[in-house]
Design an enzyme around this catalytic site. Sequence first.
Site, PDB file in Angstrom:
ATOM      1  N   THR A   5     -18.244  68.157 -16.493  1.00  0.00           N
ATOM      2  CA  THR A   5     -18.651  66.843 -17.035  1.00  0.00           C
ATOM      3  C   THR A   5     -18.662  65.732 -15.988  1.00  0.00           C
ATOM      4  OG1 THR A   5     -16.359  66.522 -17.738  1.00  0.00           O
ATOM      5  CG2 THR A   5     -17.895  67.414 -19.374  1.00  0.00           C
ATOM      6  N   ASP A  10     -15.238  72.989  -5.649  1.00  0.00           N
ATOM      7  CA  ASP A  10     -14.377  72.347  -6.653  1.00  0.00           C
ATOM      8  C   ASP A  10     -13.175  73.278  -6.814  1.00  0.00           C
ATOM      9  OD1 ASP A  10     -12.989  71.476  -8.849  1.00  0.00           O
ATOM     10  OD2 ASP A  10     -14.764  70.886  -9.980  1.00  0.00           O
ATOM     11  N   LYS A  31      -4.068  69.923 -12.017  1.00  0.00           N
ATOM     12  CA  LYS A  31      -4.104  71.252 -12.645  1.00  0.00           C
ATOM     13  C   LYS A  31      -3.223  72.216 -11.844  1.00  0.00           C
ATOM     14  CE  LYS A  31      -7.980  69.317 -14.443  1.00  0.00           C
ATOM     15  NZ  LYS A  31      -8.443  67.956 -14.123  1.00  0.00           N
ATOM     16  N   ARG A  83     -15.543  71.942 -26.277  1.00  0.00           N
ATOM     17  CA  ARG A  83     -16.293  72.176 -25.047  1.00  0.00           C
ATOM     18  C   ARG A  83     -17.632  72.799 -25.447  1.00  0.00           C
ATOM     19  NH1 ARG A  83     -13.782  69.522 -20.533  1.00  0.00           N
ATOM     20  NH2 ARG A  83     -14.917  68.070 -21.806  1.00  0.00           N
ATOM     21  N   PHE A 122     -17.728  62.604 -24.978  1.00  0.00           N
ATOM     22  CA  PHE A 122     -16.674  63.354 -25.676  1.00  0.00           C
ATOM     23  C   PHE A 122     -15.334  62.635 -25.648  1.00  0.00           C
ATOM     24  CE2 PHE A 122     -14.715  64.793 -21.722  1.00  0.00           C
ATOM     25  CZ  PHE A 122     -15.774  64.706 -20.838  1.00  0.00           C
TER      26      PHE A 122
HETATM   27  N1  F0G Z   1     -13.415  69.531 -11.829  1.00  0.00           N
HETATM   28  C1  F0G Z   1     -12.934  70.350 -12.777  1.00  0.00           C
HETATM   29  C2  F0G Z   1     -13.307  71.792 -12.756  1.00  0.00           C
HETATM   30  C3  F0G Z   1     -12.097  69.857 -13.782  1.00  0.00           C
HETATM   31  O1  F0G Z   1     -11.624  70.682 -14.704  1.00  0.00           O
HETATM   32  C4  F0G Z   1     -11.779  68.477 -13.789  1.00  0.00           C
HETATM   33  C5  F0G Z   1     -10.957  67.907 -14.844  1.00  0.00           C
HETATM   34  C6  F0G Z   1     -12.304  67.657 -12.771  1.00  0.00           C
HETATM   35  C7  F0G Z   1     -13.115  68.229 -11.813  1.00  0.00           C
HETATM   36  C8  F0G Z   1     -12.047  66.189 -12.737  1.00  0.00           C
HETATM   37  O2  F0G Z   1     -10.754  65.930 -12.323  1.00  0.00           O
HETATM   38  O3  F0G Z   1      -9.724  64.836 -14.334  1.00  0.00           O
HETATM   39  O4  F0G Z   1      -8.632  64.749 -12.081  1.00  0.00           O
HETATM   40  O5  F0G Z   1     -10.680  63.436 -12.523  1.00  0.00           O
HETATM   41  N2  F0G Z   1     -10.722  68.498 -15.918  1.00  0.00           N
HETATM   42  C9  F0G Z   1      -9.875  68.051 -16.999  1.00  0.00           C
HETATM   43  C10 F0G Z   1      -9.939  69.057 -18.128  1.00  0.00           C
HETATM   44  C11 F0G Z   1     -10.095  66.655 -17.437  1.00  0.00           C
HETATM   45  O6  F0G Z   1      -9.312  68.799 -19.165  1.00  0.00           O
HETATM   46  O7  F0G Z   1     -10.586  70.086 -17.986  1.00  0.00           O
HETATM   47  P1  F0G Z   1      -9.914  64.668 -12.854  1.00  0.00           P
END
Ligand code: F0G
Length: 462
Positions: free
Chosen positions: A130, A220, A263, A387, A454
Amino acid sequence: MNTRKTDTVWAEPYKIKMVELLKVTTLEDRKRAIKGAGYNTFLLKSEDVYIDLLTDSGVGAMSDRQWAGMMMGDEAYAGSANFYHMEKTIQDYYSYKHIVPTHQGRGAENILSQILVKDGDYVPGNMYFTTTRLHQELAGGTFIDVIIDEAHDPASQHPFKGNIDFAKLDKLVADVGVEKIPYVCVATCVNMAGGQPISMANLKELRVWCDKHKIRIVHDMTRVAENAYFIQQREEGYSDKSIAEIVYQLCELTDAATMSSKKDAMVNTGGFLAMNDESFYEKACNLVVVYEGLHTYGGMAGRDMEALAIGITESVQDAHMHARVGQVEYLGNKLRARGVTIVEPIGGHAVFLDARAILPHIPQEQYPAQALAAALYVDAGIRVMERGVVSAGRNSETGENHMPKLELVRLTLPRRVYTQAHMDVVVESVCRVVEQAASIKGLNFTYEPEYLRFFRGRFEEV
Ligand code: F0G
């Protein structure tokens, strides 16, 4: 302690030193709360939630060592000792030469996209995320999905659904030319595909392809250690390699990385942009002072950088990752055994329910995954995340809804937070909701925000 393919017990390599009490709510409380939240689990108050599986982002339990590190925070505006510790840890474990801290992952995505993406560019990636896609679009780019088709099929048992399809990459080059492709964005353990890994072999092939076309690889790396665990378990030639070794190898195959440290690395906040290229680093330092903070803190407190340095070392321990993914698999296996349709194979950070299969009576235009997430909260106070079509948003040019094949509800496991008994409660609740699925109604938007709808969108029952 090391764990190998043959170990079936995934018991936690830690014990609990402090607990946080949870509030128990009634069915009436929860019905009121979800209506008040416009059927959006992001708008619930955390105190109204019993088991919070909304995300694995920033919600992990830090270790005593990380907390001790917090007390060692050097809160100097410039040149904090914790920055240098964090920088060295990232270089040692993730291979990248230059590190620019940011407040979280999307801060890094913003700086990356502003530097590398030009108006009219195309950014191929192994499925969208997203915030990542939005930053590419805000910089004038268009995201192109080049993940293998199996990734869009929740039932496919492919062991590496995060893999890139080179025919799709070749077609993009033929259609738009290499000049219009600033980099390939490759995620490890692809979130939106269900926490599915990319294989080392596929990434090596991508390295060759990108060298041939002189295109960068941007990684990423938000869940790189989980990806490494799957490579160790599934890919030939890696069963005797440690997760730390595999993580290093994965990173080494790429040119730059964005990281949400919230994470894998088990801190409550933080992120970074990393790269090997000197001039790219110089440009990133120029922008970080505009959007985040000085290049030696970039939106993070000294104590948070210290906790991150320690969290990285803990995240690549084999025993930690075995327990981490073991818990996700425990939940997924139990749900599958009870006949609930989930995304296969079970992913690294979450179990994903297939809302299309569970709610066949709700058309995608009425947001079945959003409705299922709301129903799950009402049943037992378990908070999960949509999702599907709501997360996918609208095409920035046509304004039409993106209609993803995957219409999922994500049960995301925070790291080191919940117990096996909590997982059992989740299984019971999901099974109850699935049994009563026919009574769940579709939803309509009553408020739709322009960006990342969302997060703050509101709905009513059809
Ligand atoms: N890339 C991935 C694959 C992610 O899952 C997320 C964040 C981001 C980038 C952005 O990082 O939130 O630190 O700015 N995912 C969270 C989730 C929000 O719930 O999957 P962020």
